[in-house]
Scaffold this motif. Structure first.
Motif, PDB file in Angstrom:
ATOM      1  N   UNK A   3      35.021  38.521  45.749  1.00 44.23           N
ATOM      2  CA  UNK A   3      35.464  37.439  44.891  1.00 44.23           C
ATOM      3  C   UNK A   3      37.111  38.044  44.654  1.00 44.23           C
ATOM      4  N   UNK A   4      38.274  36.906  44.991  1.00 45.16           N
ATOM      5  CA  UNK A   4      39.294  36.672  45.378  1.00 45.16           C
ATOM      6  C   UNK A   4      40.139  36.369  43.871  1.00 45.16           C
ATOM      7  N   UNK A  17      43.770  32.505  39.417  1.00 48.83           N
ATOM      8  CA  UNK A  17      43.240  32.201  40.339  1.00 48.83           C
ATOM      9  C   UNK A  17      41.900  32.500  41.597  1.00 48.83           C
ATOM     10  N   UNK A  18      40.475  32.285  40.549  1.00 52.18           N
ATOM     11  CA  UNK A  18      39.746  33.381  41.116  1.00 52.18           C
ATOM     12  C   UNK A  18      38.896  32.504  41.706  1.00 52.18           C
ATOM     13  N   UNK A  19      38.253  32.718  42.684  1.00 46.92           N
ATOM     14  CA  UNK A  19      37.521  32.071  44.263  1.00 46.92           C
ATOM     15  C   UNK A  19      36.464  33.403  44.546  1.00 46.92           C
ATOM     16  N   UNK A  20      34.638  33.048  44.254  1.00 54.39           N
ATOM     17  CA  UNK A  20      34.463  33.007  45.105  1.00 54.39           C
ATOM     18  C   UNK A  20      32.736  33.364  43.278  1.00 54.39           C
ATOM     19  N   UNK A  21      31.966  34.497  43.637  1.00 54.66           N
ATOM     20  CA  UNK A  21      30.665  34.321  42.559  1.00 54.66           C
ATOM     21  C   UNK A  21      30.682  35.603  41.172  1.00 54.66           C
ATOM     22  N   UNK A  22      30.925  35.016  39.998  1.00 55.43           N
ATOM     23  CA  UNK A  22      30.633  36.852  39.149  1.00 55.43           C
ATOM     24  C   UNK A  22      29.765  36.986  39.102  1.00 55.43           C
ATOM     25  N   UNK A  23      29.255  38.152  39.565  1.00 52.95           N
ATOM     26  CA  UNK A  23      28.373  38.355  38.931  1.00 52.95           C
ATOM     27  C   UNK A  23      28.105  40.268  38.376  1.00 52.95           C
ATOM     28  N   UNK A  51      36.882  27.114  41.660  1.00 57.73           N
ATOM     29  CA  UNK A  51      36.587  27.301  43.279  1.00 57.73           C
ATOM     30  C   UNK A  51      35.409  28.930  43.031  1.00 57.73           C
ATOM     31  N   UNK A  52      34.809  28.336  40.442  1.00 59.23           N
ATOM     32  CA  UNK A  52      33.852  29.664  41.228  1.00 59.23           C
ATOM     33  C   UNK A  52      32.729  28.397  40.798  1.00 59.23           C
ATOM     34  N   UNK A  53      31.577  28.918  41.599  1.00 57.57           N
ATOM     35  CA  UNK A  53      30.463  28.086  41.948  1.00 57.57           C
ATOM     36  C   UNK A  53      28.836  28.788  41.162  1.00 57.57           C
ATOM     37  N   UNK A  57      26.078  36.650  33.533  1.00 52.56           N
ATOM     38  CA  UNK A  57      26.964  36.679  31.990  1.00 52.56           C
ATOM     39  C   UNK A  57      27.111  38.056  31.399  1.00 52.56           C
ATOM     40  N   UNK A  58      27.043  38.787  32.807  1.00 49.98           N
ATOM     41  CA  UNK A  58      28.707  39.784  32.992  1.00 49.98           C
ATOM     42  C   UNK A  58      29.734  39.037  32.719  1.00 49.98           C
ATOM     43  N   UNK A  59      30.027  37.917  33.800  1.00 44.99           N
ATOM     44  CA  UNK A  59      31.078  37.562  33.821  1.00 44.99           C
ATOM     45  C   UNK A  59      31.586  36.742  32.695  1.00 44.99           C
ATOM     46  N   UNK A  60      30.735  36.277  32.117  1.00 45.47           N
ATOM     47  CA  UNK A  60      30.754  35.324  30.541  1.00 45.47           C
ATOM     48  C   UNK A  60      31.025  37.311  30.161  1.00 45.47           C
TER      49      UNK A  60
END
Length: 113
Positions: A3-4, A17-23, A51-53, A57-60
Motif C-alpha cells: 500500500x502507498x 492518495x491511497x494506492x493498493x489493497x487495504x486488508x 486507486x484502491x481496488x 473490514x479491517x480497512x473500514x
C-alpha cells in the motif's frame, strides 16, 4: 500486497492518495500514515481511494477510527474516488449515511460486487 499513501496539502486540506489493497496486512501501515495528522484541531482531510481496488473490514475499521478522531477534534473528512465495490461496503455498513463519500468518475466498471 503493498500500500502507498501519498500526502498532498492544498488550500489547507490534507489529501491522502491511497494506492493498493487495504486488508489485514496493509491496514496497520495505512493507520500509521493517517495517525500523523488525525490529532490536529480542525483538520480538513480528504482520502482519495480511486486507486484502491480491494478493501476488507479491517480497512473500514481504520477509516471509522480516523473519522471519529477527526470529528472529535472539530475537523472534517471526505472520502473520494470510491468505486462500486467499495461503495457497496460503505452502504452495507451504513457508513455512507455518516461519512461524506463521493464515488469515482469513470473507471467504475465493476459490474459485480
Amino acid at each position: 500486497m503493498n500500500i502507498q499513501v501519498q500526502l498532498l496539502e492544498e488550500n489547507s486540506v490534507r489529501r491522502f492518495k491511497i494506492v493498493g489493497e487495504i486488508d489485514a496486512f496493509t491496514a496497520p501501515i495505512l493507520k500509521e500514515r493517517l495517525a500523523s495528522a488525525e490529532k490536529e484541531q480542525g483538520l480538513k482531510a480528504e482520502l482519495d481511494l480511486s486507486d484502491v481496488d480491494y478493501m476488507d473490514s479491517t480497512g473500514l475499521g481504520v477509516f471509522v477510527g480516523f473519522y471519529k478522531t477527526i470529528k472529535s477534534n472539530g475537523g472534517q473528512l471526505k472520502i473520494t474516488g470510491v468505486n462500486r465495490r467499495l461503495k457497496r461496503l460503505f452502504e452495507i455498513t451504513g457508513l455512507d449515511e455518516v461519512m461524506d463519500i463521493e464515488t469515482g468518475e469513470g473507471g467504475d466498471n465493476d459490474a459485480t460486487v
